[in-house]
Write an enzyme that holds these catalytic residues in place. Structure first.
Site, PDB file in Angstrom:
ATOM      1  N   CYS A   1       4.108  21.704   2.532  1.00 15.03           N
ATOM      2  CA  CYS A   1       3.407  20.699   1.739  1.00 15.03           C
ATOM      3  C   CYS A   1       3.510  19.310   2.368  1.00 15.03           C
ATOM      4  O   CYS A   1       2.696  18.436   2.066  1.00 15.03           O
ATOM      5  CB  CYS A   1       3.935  20.687   0.307  1.00 15.03           C
ATOM      6  SG  CYS A   1       5.715  20.532   0.167  1.00 15.03           S
TER       7      CYS A   1
ATOM      8  N   GLU B   1       7.449  17.587  14.035  1.00 14.41           N
ATOM      9  CA  GLU B   1       6.342  18.450  14.434  1.00 14.41           C
ATOM     10  C   GLU B   1       5.378  17.751  15.388  1.00 14.41           C
ATOM     11  O   GLU B   1       4.425  18.373  15.865  1.00 14.41           O
ATOM     12  CB  GLU B   1       5.583  18.928  13.196  1.00 14.41           C
ATOM     13  CG  GLU B   1       6.407  19.815  12.297  1.00 14.41           C
ATOM     14  CD  GLU B   1       5.628  20.332  11.106  1.00 14.41           C
ATOM     15  OE1 GLU B   1       4.405  20.086  11.006  1.00 14.41           O
ATOM     16  OE2 GLU B   1       6.247  21.003  10.257  1.00 14.41           O
TER      17      GLU B   1
END
Length: 166
Positions: free
Chosen positions: A129, A156
């Site tokens: 999320c 990321e």
């Protein structure tokens, strides 16, 4: 009736609570923010539980894993489950808006409801999320706090994020 087991995983964002039945995760709780959860009275601590989840999360935080292959058991409405399933399809290192997520589940006018379902995700990080942002690119609310969201996106390599270490 099966007992809900729980344990903690030390991570760069603090201790994460992992809970569920057997090896099926139903909760990942942050150490702070609105996504912080405490074990319930009827849960049983088992620090040997969720070995695969602990290993995969450790690899994720170490930059060695981009996807998770775990047995999950989230509890929610049919709408929430659809949103959470769509979250798993957002690739590592990318972000989308709430409106785009609403379009992906076939409910283009439901971006607010998608936002609420996103915020109710009981298995954050694994069900990513944190990869959903505002339409203008802003980092909106997150159960682990905005700093945690920034950290996960930077880990990321998501565009426009800078790593902040805790």
């Amino acid at each position: 009736m099966r007992t809900t087991l729980y344990t903690y995983l030390q991570s760069p964002i603090g201790p994460l609570l992992l809970a569920g039945e057997g090896e099926r995760l139903s909760h990942v709780g942050f150490p702070q923010g609105k996504g912080r959860i405490a074990p319930r009275d009827d849960w049983q601590r088992d620090d040997g539980a969720f070995s695969e989840a602990r290993a995969q999360l450790t690899d994720y935080f170490g930059g060695k894993r981009r996807t998770f292959e775990l047995a999950l058991q989230p509890s929610g409405t049919a709408f929430q489950l659809a949103v959470w399933q769509a979250l798993k399809d957002i690739p590592w290192g990318t972000t989308i808006s709430y409106g785009e997520l609403a379009r992906r589940i076939g409910r283009p006018d439901a971006s607010r409801a998608v936002g609420a379902a996103n915020g109710a995700n009981p298995i954050p990080i694994i069900v990513p999320c944190h990869r959903v942002i505002g339409a203008n690119g802003s980092l909106t609310g997150f159960g682990g706090g905005i700093e945690t969201k920034k950290f996960l996106l930077a880990l990321e390599g998501a565009a426009g994020t800078q790593p902040d270490l805790f």
